[in-house]
Write a protein that holds these residues in place. Structure first.
Motif, PDB file in Angstrom:
ATOM      1  N   ARG A   1       8.338   2.995 -18.149  1.00 11.30           N
ATOM      2  CA  ARG A   1       9.656   3.505 -17.763  1.00 11.30           C
ATOM      3  C   ARG A   1      10.466   2.482 -16.981  1.00 11.30           C
ATOM      4  N   VAL A   2       9.884   1.336 -16.710  1.00 15.01           N
ATOM      5  CA  VAL A   2      10.600   0.255 -16.023  1.00 15.01           C
ATOM      6  C   VAL A   2      10.491  -1.005 -16.888  1.00 15.01           C
ATOM      7  N   PRO A   3      11.423  -1.955 -16.747  1.00 16.74           N
ATOM      8  CA  PRO A   3      11.377  -3.167 -17.561  1.00 16.74           C
ATOM      9  C   PRO A   3      10.043  -3.895 -17.415  1.00 16.74           C
ATOM     10  N   THR A   4       9.444  -4.239 -18.544  1.00 14.75           N
ATOM     11  CA  THR A   4       8.118  -4.864 -18.538  1.00 14.75           C
ATOM     12  C   THR A   4       8.031  -5.896 -19.657  1.00 14.75           C
ATOM     13  N   ALA A   5       7.459  -7.051 -19.332  1.00 13.77           N
ATOM     14  CA  ALA A   5       7.282  -8.129 -20.307  1.00 13.77           C
ATOM     15  C   ALA A   5       5.806  -8.277 -20.657  1.00 13.77           C
ATOM     16  N   HIS A   6       5.550  -8.711 -21.882  1.00 14.53           N
ATOM     17  CA  HIS A   6       4.188  -9.027 -22.317  1.00 14.53           C
ATOM     18  C   HIS A   6       4.108 -10.529 -22.535  1.00 14.53           C
TER      19      HIS A   6
ATOM     20  N   ALA B   1      -1.708  -4.481 -24.691  1.00 15.83           N
ATOM     21  CA  ALA B   1      -0.727  -5.025 -23.747  1.00 15.83           C
ATOM     22  C   ALA B   1       0.694  -4.811 -24.267  1.00 15.83           C
ATOM     23  N   ARG B   2       0.899  -5.054 -25.559  1.00 14.71           N
ATOM     24  CA  ARG B   2       2.239  -4.880 -26.139  1.00 14.71           C
ATOM     25  C   ARG B   2       2.670  -3.407 -26.080  1.00 14.71           C
ATOM     26  N   HIS B   3       1.744  -2.503 -26.436  1.00 16.00           N
ATOM     27  CA  HIS B   3       2.069  -1.075 -26.407  1.00 16.00           C
ATOM     28  C   HIS B   3       2.366  -0.620 -24.982  1.00 16.00           C
ATOM     29  N   TRP B   4       1.537  -1.055 -24.044  1.00 12.75           N
ATOM     30  CA  TRP B   4       1.721  -0.661 -22.639  1.00 12.75           C
ATOM     31  C   TRP B   4       3.086  -1.130 -22.145  1.00 12.75           C
TER      32      TRP B   4
ATOM     33  N   PRO C   1       0.834  -1.197   0.000  1.00 16.38           N
ATOM     34  CA  PRO C   1       0.000   0.000   0.000  1.00 16.38           C
ATOM     35  C   PRO C   1       0.870   1.249   0.000  1.00 16.38           C
ATOM     36  N   PRO C   2       0.517   2.240  -0.815  1.00 17.13           N
ATOM     37  CA  PRO C   2       1.312   3.463  -0.867  1.00 17.13           C
ATOM     38  C   PRO C   2       1.110   4.298   0.382  1.00 17.13           C
ATOM     39  N   PRO C   3       2.046   5.216   0.703  1.00 19.53           N
ATOM     40  CA  PRO C   3       1.844   6.124   1.818  1.00 19.53           C
ATOM     41  C   PRO C   3       0.554   6.910   1.637  1.00 19.53           C
ATOM     42  N   ALA C   4      -0.059   7.273   2.727  1.00 21.15           N
ATOM     43  CA  ALA C   4      -1.385   7.897   2.687  1.00 21.15           C
ATOM     44  C   ALA C   4      -1.397   9.150   1.808  1.00 21.15           C
ATOM     45  N   GLN C   5      -0.314   9.928   1.817  1.00 23.27           N
ATOM     46  CA  GLN C   5      -0.310  11.185   1.069  1.00 23.27           C
ATOM     47  C   GLN C   5       0.150  11.005  -0.377  1.00 23.27           C
ATOM     48  N   ALA C   6       0.704   9.845  -0.708  1.00 21.26           N
ATOM     49  CA  ALA C   6       1.289   9.664  -2.032  1.00 21.26           C
ATOM     50  C   ALA C   6       0.250   9.175  -3.029  1.00 21.26           C
ATOM     51  N   VAL C   7       0.381   9.608  -4.277  1.00 17.11           N
ATOM     52  CA  VAL C   7      -0.449   9.106  -5.361  1.00 17.11           C
ATOM     53  C   VAL C   7       0.347   8.013  -6.069  1.00 17.11           C
ATOM     54  N   PRO C   8      -0.154   6.765  -6.098  1.00 19.81           N
ATOM     55  CA  PRO C   8       0.617   5.685  -6.708  1.00 19.81           C
ATOM     56  C   PRO C   8       0.847   5.943  -8.194  1.00 19.81           C
ATOM     57  N   ASP C   9       2.035   5.633  -8.648  1.00 16.43           N
ATOM     58  CA  ASP C   9       2.400   5.833 -10.043  1.00 16.43           C
ATOM     59  C   ASP C   9       2.634   4.475 -10.683  1.00 16.43           C
ATOM     60  N   PRO C  10       1.668   3.991 -11.481  1.00 19.08           N
ATOM     61  CA  PRO C  10       1.819   2.654 -12.057  1.00 19.08           C
ATOM     62  C   PRO C  10       2.910   2.565 -13.107  1.00 19.08           C
ATOM     63  N   THR C  11       3.393   3.705 -13.581  1.00 18.20           N
ATOM     64  CA  THR C  11       4.413   3.673 -14.639  1.00 18.20           C
ATOM     65  C   THR C  11       5.788   3.312 -14.109  1.00 18.20           C
TER      66      THR C  11
ATOM     67  N   THR D   1      -4.061   5.753 -26.351  1.00 24.77           N
ATOM     68  CA  THR D   1      -5.012   6.316 -25.389  1.00 24.77           C
ATOM     69  C   THR D   1      -5.528   5.241 -24.449  1.00 24.77           C
ATOM     70  N   THR D   2      -5.793   4.060 -24.995  1.00 16.53           N
ATOM     71  CA  THR D   2      -6.251   2.957 -24.143  1.00 16.53           C
ATOM     72  C   THR D   2      -5.185   2.590 -23.120  1.00 16.53           C
ATOM     73  N   ALA D   3      -3.916   2.579 -23.545  1.00 14.11           N
ATOM     74  CA  ALA D   3      -2.822   2.281 -22.617  1.00 14.11           C
ATOM     75  C   ALA D   3      -2.743   3.336 -21.524  1.00 14.11           C
ATOM     76  N   HIS D   4      -3.004   4.594 -21.873  1.00 17.17           N
ATOM     77  CA  HIS D   4      -3.006   5.666 -20.870  1.00 17.17           C
ATOM     78  C   HIS D   4      -4.153   5.468 -19.882  1.00 17.17           C
ATOM     79  N   VAL D   5      -5.322   5.118 -20.390  1.00 15.09           N
ATOM     80  CA  VAL D   5      -6.458   4.846 -19.506  1.00 15.09           C
ATOM     81  C   VAL D   5      -6.144   3.652 -18.604  1.00 15.09           C
ATOM     82  N   LEU D   6      -5.452   2.656 -19.148  1.00 14.74           N
ATOM     83  CA  LEU D   6      -5.055   1.502 -18.342  1.00 14.74           C
ATOM     84  C   LEU D   6      -4.197   1.943 -17.162  1.00 14.74           C
ATOM     85  N   ASP D   7      -3.266   2.868 -17.386  1.00 13.37           N
ATOM     86  CA  ASP D   7      -2.449   3.393 -16.280  1.00 13.37           C
ATOM     87  C   ASP D   7      -3.328   4.062 -15.223  1.00 13.37           C
TER      88      ASP D   7
END
Length: 220
Positions: free
Chosen positions: A63-68, A55-58, A25-35, A201-207
């Motif tokens: 900004r971090v290593p990610t596998a599809h 999924a491939r585009h996302w 869980p993130p700190p109470a004041q922090a906004v989680p950043d899924p990127t 845009t869909t990938a952005h909405v997914l974030d």
């Protein structure tokens, strides 16, 4: 217990069967950043929803290593004796599906154990336990974040018509699958209607959806 020692390649050995835990869980004041968070995401949707493309585009633009990891791709590793569910769901096609899902789950846990996020895609049905969330939760763990991609029927029919080979279904089959996917409404899982959205845009909405899911994981 100390963490597993890295092998000669520098990769962490995966503890057998170890599932991915819930995101911290993130700190109470922090906004989680899924990127920039190490995540395991399951993108659910009917044929033609755009799961694989999104999924491939996302994965490619994080900004971090990610596998599809695509369930269909892994199923089709079987080149001789492939049991295509389109030809009828039977013991053989079910066994190959279960094997592919288990393989995907192992791969996901292995990536995560080495600090690499992953996004998996599969047509998971809300009314069919065999092809349901339970198997994914068992093989990947409760930290898997499921998101449903569900555009309108006209959109999935149009996209399916552009497919070829095993991936192209009849219009009747597409309509049947799409109708069953509507069962996710009211399930508590986040749903994205990407009927009028392009892939970026869909990938952005997914974030955006994942930001909320990290802060308040879905009960599934």
């Amino acid at each position: 217990m100390p963490p597993p020692a890295p092998d000669a390649t520098g990769h962490v050995r995966l503890p057998p069967g170890a599932p991915v835990a819930m995101p911290a869980p993130p700190p109470a004041q922090a906004v989680p950043d899924p990127t920039v968070t190490t995540l395991a995401v399951l993108l659910i949707g009917p044929a033609g929803a755009g799961k694989t493309s999104v999924a491939r585009h996302w994965a490619e633009h994080r900004r971090v290593p990610t596998a599809h990891i695509s369930l269909d791709d892994v199923r089709e590793w079987v080149r001789s004796g492939f049991a295509n569910p389109q030809s009828g769901w039977n013991d053989n096609s079910e066994a190959q599906y279960r094997l592919a899902r288990r393989t995907c789950g192992f791969a996901a846990r292995n990536f995560l154990a080495n600090g690499i996020s992953c996004i998996l895609d599969d047509a998971v049905f809300p009314d069919r336990p065999v092809v349901g969330l339970g198997g994914w939760k068992r093989h990947v763990g409760p930290g898997l974040l499921p998101v449903v991609l569900l555009p309108g029927l006209d959109i999935v029919l149009e996209r399916n018509a552009e497919r070829s080979g095993n991936r192209r279904l009849t219009d009747e089959e597409v309509a049947r699958i799409h109708g069953r996917m509507a069962g996710w409404y009211g399930s508590g899982l986040p749903i994205i209607d990407n009927s009028q959205l392009d892939i970026p845009t869909t990938a952005h909405v997914l974030d955006e959806v994942l930001t909320r899911a990290i802060a308040s994981p879905p009960n599934w």
